[in-house]
Scaffold this motif. Structure first.
Motif, PDB file in Angstrom:
ATOM      1  N   UNK A   1      -6.741  -2.677   2.549  1.00  0.00           N
ATOM      2  CA  UNK A   1      -6.332  -1.287   2.374  1.00  0.00           C
ATOM      3  C   UNK A   1      -5.023  -1.047   3.118  1.00  0.00           C
ATOM      4  N   UNK A   2      -4.259  -0.108   2.608  1.00  0.00           N
ATOM      5  CA  UNK A   2      -2.993   0.199   3.261  1.00  0.00           C
ATOM      6  C   UNK A   2      -2.688   1.678   3.100  1.00  0.00           C
ATOM      7  N   UNK A   3      -2.116   2.265   4.156  1.00  0.00           N
ATOM      8  CA  UNK A   3      -1.757   3.685   4.134  1.00  0.00           C
ATOM      9  C   UNK A   3      -0.383   3.860   4.743  1.00  0.00           C
ATOM     10  N   UNK A   4       0.462   4.605   4.051  1.00  0.00           N
ATOM     11  CA  UNK A   4       1.790   4.960   4.559  1.00  0.00           C
ATOM     12  C   UNK A   4       1.888   6.475   4.607  1.00  0.00           C
ATOM     13  N   UNK A   5       2.172   7.006   5.779  1.00  0.00           N
ATOM     14  CA  UNK A   5       2.156   8.461   5.968  1.00  0.00           C
ATOM     15  C   UNK A   5       3.459   8.940   6.596  1.00  0.00           C
ATOM     16  N   UNK A   6       3.897  10.110   6.123  1.00  0.00           N
ATOM     17  CA  UNK A   6       5.071  10.779   6.683  1.00  0.00           C
ATOM     18  C   UNK A   6       4.643  12.167   7.149  1.00  0.00           C
ATOM     19  N   UNK A   7       5.001  12.530   8.413  1.00  0.00           N
ATOM     20  CA  UNK A   7       4.682  13.845   8.970  1.00  0.00           C
ATOM     21  C   UNK A   7       5.982  14.516   9.414  1.00  0.00           C
ATOM     22  N   UNK A   8       6.110  15.786   9.058  1.00  0.00           N
ATOM     23  CA  UNK A   8       7.311  16.532   9.431  1.00  0.00           C
ATOM     24  C   UNK A   8       6.883  17.910   9.923  1.00  0.00           C
ATOM     25  N   UNK A   9       7.182  18.238  11.191  1.00  0.00           N
ATOM     26  CA  UNK A   9       6.782  19.522  11.775  1.00  0.00           C
ATOM     27  C   UNK A   9       8.019  20.306  12.206  1.00  0.00           C
TER      28      UNK A   9
ATOM     29  N   UNK B   1      -6.403   7.368  -8.295  1.00  0.00           N
ATOM     30  CA  UNK B   1      -6.432   6.578  -9.526  1.00  0.00           C
ATOM     31  C   UNK B   1      -7.266   5.327  -9.250  1.00  0.00           C
ATOM     32  N   UNK B   2      -8.267   5.068 -10.111  1.00  0.00           N
ATOM     33  CA  UNK B   2      -9.132   3.922  -9.856  1.00  0.00           C
ATOM     34  C   UNK B   2      -9.227   3.021 -11.078  1.00  0.00           C
ATOM     35  N   UNK B   3      -9.364   1.721 -10.790  1.00  0.00           N
ATOM     36  CA  UNK B   3      -9.620   0.688 -11.797  1.00  0.00           C
ATOM     37  C   UNK B   3     -10.721  -0.208 -11.233  1.00  0.00           C
ATOM     38  N   UNK B   4     -11.907  -0.130 -11.793  1.00  0.00           N
ATOM     39  CA  UNK B   4     -13.054  -0.900 -11.303  1.00  0.00           C
ATOM     40  C   UNK B   4     -13.460  -1.954 -12.334  1.00  0.00           C
ATOM     41  N   UNK B   5     -13.990  -3.064 -11.854  1.00  0.00           N
ATOM     42  CA  UNK B   5     -14.494  -4.086 -12.759  1.00  0.00           C
ATOM     43  C   UNK B   5     -15.769  -4.692 -12.196  1.00  0.00           C
ATOM     44  N   UNK B   6     -16.585  -5.199 -13.083  1.00  0.00           N
ATOM     45  CA  UNK B   6     -17.830  -5.869 -12.707  1.00  0.00           C
ATOM     46  C   UNK B   6     -18.161  -6.885 -13.785  1.00  0.00           C
ATOM     47  N   UNK B   7     -18.377  -8.135 -13.382  1.00  0.00           N
ATOM     48  CA  UNK B   7     -18.668  -9.219 -14.315  1.00  0.00           C
ATOM     49  C   UNK B   7     -19.785 -10.063 -13.725  1.00  0.00           C
TER      50      UNK B   7
ATOM     51  N   UNK C   1      -3.378   2.569  -0.795  1.00  0.00           N
ATOM     52  CA  UNK C   1      -3.841   1.598  -1.789  1.00  0.00           C
ATOM     53  C   UNK C   1      -5.105   0.932  -1.263  1.00  0.00           C
ATOM     54  N   UNK C   2      -6.032   0.641  -2.182  1.00  0.00           N
ATOM     55  CA  UNK C   2      -7.292   0.002  -1.808  1.00  0.00           C
ATOM     56  C   UNK C   2      -7.561  -1.136  -2.798  1.00  0.00           C
ATOM     57  N   UNK C   3      -7.834  -2.316  -2.256  1.00  0.00           N
ATOM     58  CA  UNK C   3      -8.176  -3.452  -3.100  1.00  0.00           C
ATOM     59  C   UNK C   3      -9.438  -4.111  -2.544  1.00  0.00           C
ATOM     60  N   UNK C   4     -10.306  -4.498  -3.460  1.00  0.00           N
ATOM     61  CA  UNK C   4     -11.575  -5.094  -3.053  1.00  0.00           C
ATOM     62  C   UNK C   4     -11.953  -6.217  -4.004  1.00  0.00           C
ATOM     63  N   UNK C   5     -12.509  -7.273  -3.434  1.00  0.00           N
ATOM     64  CA  UNK C   5     -13.109  -8.352  -4.212  1.00  0.00           C
ATOM     65  C   UNK C   5     -14.456  -8.675  -3.590  1.00  0.00           C
ATOM     66  N   UNK C   6     -15.502  -8.769  -4.423  1.00  0.00           N
ATOM     67  CA  UNK C   6     -16.847  -9.058  -3.919  1.00  0.00           C
ATOM     68  C   UNK C   6     -17.519 -10.083  -4.828  1.00  0.00           C
ATOM     69  N   UNK C   7     -18.254 -10.999  -4.219  1.00  0.00           N
ATOM     70  CA  UNK C   7     -18.963 -12.044  -4.948  1.00  0.00           C
ATOM     71  C   UNK C   7     -20.395 -12.118  -4.443  1.00  0.00           C
TER      72      UNK C   7
ATOM     73  N   UNK D   1     -17.275  -8.435  -8.582  1.00  0.00           N
ATOM     74  CA  UNK D   1     -16.881  -7.039  -8.752  1.00  0.00           C
ATOM     75  C   UNK D   1     -15.720  -6.715  -7.835  1.00  0.00           C
ATOM     76  N   UNK D   2     -15.098  -5.596  -8.102  1.00  0.00           N
ATOM     77  CA  UNK D   2     -13.996  -5.178  -7.257  1.00  0.00           C
ATOM     78  C   UNK D   2     -13.260  -4.008  -7.840  1.00  0.00           C
ATOM     79  N   UNK D   3     -12.169  -3.648  -7.202  1.00  0.00           N
ATOM     80  CA  UNK D   3     -11.351  -2.549  -7.698  1.00  0.00           C
ATOM     81  C   UNK D   3      -9.932  -2.664  -7.166  1.00  0.00           C
ATOM     82  N   UNK D   4      -9.032  -1.953  -7.815  1.00  0.00           N
ATOM     83  CA  UNK D   4      -7.656  -1.791  -7.361  1.00  0.00           C
ATOM     84  C   UNK D   4      -7.323  -0.316  -7.545  1.00  0.00           C
ATOM     85  N   UNK D   5      -7.363   0.420  -6.455  1.00  0.00           N
ATOM     86  CA  UNK D   5      -7.231   1.873  -6.502  1.00  0.00           C
ATOM     87  C   UNK D   5      -6.016   2.330  -5.713  1.00  0.00           C
ATOM     88  N   UNK D   6      -5.586   3.531  -5.986  1.00  0.00           N
ATOM     89  CA  UNK D   6      -4.496   4.134  -5.230  1.00  0.00           C
ATOM     90  C   UNK D   6      -4.767   5.623  -5.084  1.00  0.00           C
TER      91      UNK D   6
END
Length: 815
Positions: free
Chosen positions: A408-416, A317-323, A376-382, A340-345
């Motif tokens: 950026x952040x990642x949470x992972x679960x592994x089950x074997x 899911x992405x939300x991008x902006x540019x001004x 989750x991914x968040x970015x800010x650029x100027x 510009x930037x984005x807030x994605x997941x």
């Protein structure tokens, strides 16, 4: 060393300025002539052929093309009497009244030329000239996405896969004419990305915001030296109209899963101020099926067979902006900014089953691994930019400052779960979890200077500084005795710091039918890779990157050119992280902190016939070639990167547009290439392999009754890349569009890979490997896209080029 570089470029700039002043004093006065070309309704005629003629005998003095707003400009025109003639497909020619350029005048504005519709007007519908989907220019190939049916609803990554000579492999690595190491730019803004980071950025860039894709196989010294196979520049749409205007786009798609996207673009231009903003959002869910068969042999010749099947759907899911804004302080001085930037997941859910036995299909044991990865991914650029035209002869100075931050952040679960041959559980499951936050900070500053020394000699010079710091903190736990505890074997923190100082000089000389450009770029790199708890890996090196371009116009229909450049590819930040990331207990990836940069010498010869048919021959030689490898260690298979001794590449490319009738046109792009790899020390063995391969792509465009129908087909033959044997790839895409309400409302429908046959299959039987990978992504996608354009369509005659168009920097994401 940095003081040596500083002194060298200070000296060069002082010499340049001295020469510039001296030569400028020898140049006689001249003027700029400009004007506008419109149709019978007062709308701009873009890409019309505009000629400056001597009034006395109609001799052609100079030629140009009108731009998107119908404007044209001729520089350095001597005093005299002239005419302007304009021609374009679908219009009658227009000729101005004679006008004079007086001695000492600086700017002459020609009255607007009106071009009435020609004989091609049928039942109130005027057939106007449009840019072809594939356009060949002297130094690059351009894919004009803006009016393409196939671009509607696609992301930038999906459009890129259809560009001439471009392929995207199983891991989203981009290749150009068979070679990896492509540098991707957005609006001339450089992006240094790993494959995963680049995929995140491109898959969250809405295709409806893209104007064109430029493919530059042999860049000049003005560009950063990274990228051994060239540069792909994605140009976003830019406002060219005064008043307030914009567009709204909504789209939906269906493959195995539903997708949707929407975007809003608003522009306001009044006087010296230009404001623009864009917002886009979307939901993409993709399927990814993998089958991996491996045969592992021990020292006694005993074989163990692994049959692995993975269902790996992913959602984004992405939300991008540019001004941004551009403001003309004076007619020669423009300042601007872009935020510009984005807030994605995103979420990846992997379901992996591995059957182990003495032959395929017979299980001695098995294991089942599920993983749930949420990101989750968040970015800010100027960007701040300043563009100054120092005189009317083309002397310019531009300055750009950039800052970007990614969190950026990642949470992972592994089950074997482990099973015996009869299906009973072998022992307790293994349960792992990870948290991997990362922060990326980027600072860049650059200045570019251009100066015509004489009427036929132009000098370009520039300096650039960039600083990138990445901080990846992998926190890993293992389930033990009813609770999670820290897993010291997997927990790590990797910090990478890189600084690059660069400068370049370009000198261009124009003769009557011959031109030469030589350039030299210097880049000093200092980097530190620090895996906490280990000895940091530090590097400091200075490299010189020469380039040369020669172009000869034989006659009106034949033109040849030759180009040479030296390039560098630095290891990706993730590839340098030496720690291990598991897919399951028998499959993992591992970075290599001791990777060295690779260096490439590129040579290319081009022949162009009638400004349309282009044939190119290329050769490149790479030392310390960075190559992805899958290696076997006991019963485990792992992916890593190593430096091979050399990579050698040859290629021949033929590109030609064609027109069969007024309603049927197209383009054919054919490429044959050889890739050879050599190493004397790969896993303790000698390796030398290569293969010729072929890639063909054709686009057909049909126009009838106001509809535009496109069909695109592509084929890639089997090829060898490093240790991999890659199977053939092929597919067919098609789409149709129709405009209503005087082109304000547009509907586009398309289907990618209509026969659902595009795959990414490969195998390897070298250096103790014996495996086959079969992959099928979600490639057959049906799309419907609706676009509504609104606002004032009045054209602003005075034009300026925003400094934001030339911004360059470095962008990072994570996946």
């Amino acid at each position: 060393m940095k003081y040596i570089i500083h002194n060298i470029f200070c000296t060069l700039l002082l010499v340049t300025i001295s020469c510039s002043v001296s030569l400028a004093q020898q140049t006689g006065p001249s003027a700029k002539v400009s004007g506008l070309v419109v149709n019978g309704q007062g709308k701009p005629v873009d890409y019309a052929t505009v000629s400056l003629l001597r009034a006395t005998d109609s001799t052609v003095i100079k030629g140009a093309l009108s731009n998107e707003v119908g404007a044209y400009t001729f520089e350095k025109i001597k005093a005299g009497n002239y005419l302007i003639k304009a021609t374009a497909v679908g219009y009658k020619k227009a000729v101005s009244k004679p006008f004079a350029v007086a001695q000492g005048s600086q700017h002459v504005t020609v009255p607007t030329l009106s071009m009435p519709a020609g004989a091609t007007e049928l039942k109130g519908v005027t057939i106007t000239a449009t840019k072809p989907l594939i356009e060949r220019k002297i130094d690059r190939t351009v894919m004009n996405v803006e009016n393409s049916v196939l671009a509607a609803g696609n992301t930038a990554m999906e459009i890129l896969e259809r560009a001439p000579g471009v392929t995207v492999d199983k891991d989203d690595n981009i290749s150009l004419k068979g070679k990896q190491g492509v540098t991707v730019m957005i609006n001339d803004k450089l992006t240094y990305l790993t494959a995963a980071q680049l995929a995140t950025l491109l898959r969250s860039t809405d295709g409806n915001t893209i104007k064109s894709i430029e493919i530059i196989t042999n860049p000049s010294a003005k560009y950063d030296a990274a990228g051994n196979s060239g540069i792909i520049n994605i140009k976003l749409k830019k406002n060219t109209q005064s008043g307030t205007n914009g567009s709204i786009t909504v789209g939906g798609a269906k493959s195995r899963y539903w997708r949707d996207n929407s975007s809003l673009n608003i522009n306001h231009k009044q006087g010296a101020l230009n404001l623009f903003t864009s917002l886009s959002r979307g939901d993409n869910k993709r399927a990814h099926d993998i089958g991996l068969n491996r045969i592992i042999s021990d020292s006694l010749g005993n074989k163990t067979y692994f049959n692995q099947k993975s269902d790996m759907p992913s959602s984004n899911h992405y939300n991008n902006y540019r001004l941004g804004a551009d403001y003309d302080l004076t007619p020669k001085h423009t300042i601007g900014f872009v935020v510009s930037g984005y807030s994605n997941s995103g979420r990846d859910y992997n379901n992996n089953t591995t059957i182990i036995g003495k032959q395929f299909g017979v299980a001695d044991s098995s294991l089942h691994t599920t993983s749930d990865i949420r990101q989750t991914y968040k970015n800010f650029a100027l960007n701040l930019n300043d563009r100054l035209k120092l005189d009317t002869n083309g002397q310019e100075l531009s300055i750009d400052l950039d800052y970007s931050k990614f969190k950026n952040n990642s949470n992972a679960m592994y089950n074997t779960d482990y099973f015996l041959a009869d299906g009973s559980k072998q022992h307790d499951p293994q349960m792992l979890r990870n948290q991997s936050p990362s922060t990326i900070s980027i600072y860049t500053g650059k200045a570019d200077y251009a100066k015509p020394l004489t009427k036929t000699i132009k000098l370009e010079a520039g300096v650039k500084f960039s600083s990138v710091k990445t901080d990846n903190d992998l926190q890993a736990q293992i389930y033990d005795n009813g609770a999670y505890r820290n897993d010291t074997n997997r927990t790590n923190r990797f910090i990478y710091d890189e600084k690059i100082n660069a400068g370049y000089l370009n000198l261009n000389k124009q003769f009557k039918k011959f031109s030469v450009q030589i350039g030299l770029r210097a880049e000093q790199t200092r980097s530190t890779g620090n895996l906490i708890g280990s000895t940091p890996v530090k590097r400091s090196y200075l490299n010189w990157f020469p380039s040369a371009f020669i172009n000869q116009t034989i006659n009106d229909k034949n033109e040849v050119s030759f180009s040479y450049s030296r390039r560098i590819d630095r290891p990706g930040y993730d590839d340098l992280n030496p720690f291990i990331y598991y897919l399951d207990p028998y499959t993992y990836s591992q970075g290599n902190a001791f990777l060295n940069p690779q260096y490439t010498q590129n040579f290319e010869f081009n022949y162009t016939y009638n400004k349309t048919v282009n044939v190119s021959l290329g050769y490149s030689h790479t030392t310390n070639a960075i190559t992805e490898l899958i290696l076997t260690e006991g019963k485990r298979t792992f992916e890593t990167h190593q430096n091979l001794q050399t990579q050698t590449a040859y290629n021949i490319n033929v590109n030609t547009p064609f027109t069969i009738t007024k309603w049927w046109e197209g383009n054919v792009n054919l490429t044959s290439f050889y890739l050879g790899f050599k190493s004397d020390t790969l896993a303790g063995q000698k390796f030398n392999d290569g293969q010729w391969a072929f890639q063909g792509r054709t686009t057909q465009t049909f126009k009838f009754a106001g509809y535009r129908f496109e069909v695109m087909g592509d084929y890639q033959s089997p090829l060898t890349y490093g240790i991999y044997k890659i199977r053939p790839r092929y597919s067919v895409d098609m789409g149709i569009s129709k405009s209503f309400m005087e082109k304000k409302f547009n509907i586009k429908a398309s289907c990618d890979d209509i026969f659902n046959i595009r795959r990414n299959d490969l195998s390897s039987q070298v250096i103790n490997n014996n495996f086959t990978i079969k992959q099928k992504n979600d490639t057959r996608i049906m799309r419907l896209t609706l676009t509504y354009n609104f606002g004032n369509s009045a054209i602003k005659i005075r034009q300026h080029r925003s400094g934001a168009d030339d911004e360059k920097g470095r962008v990072k994401g994570n996946n």
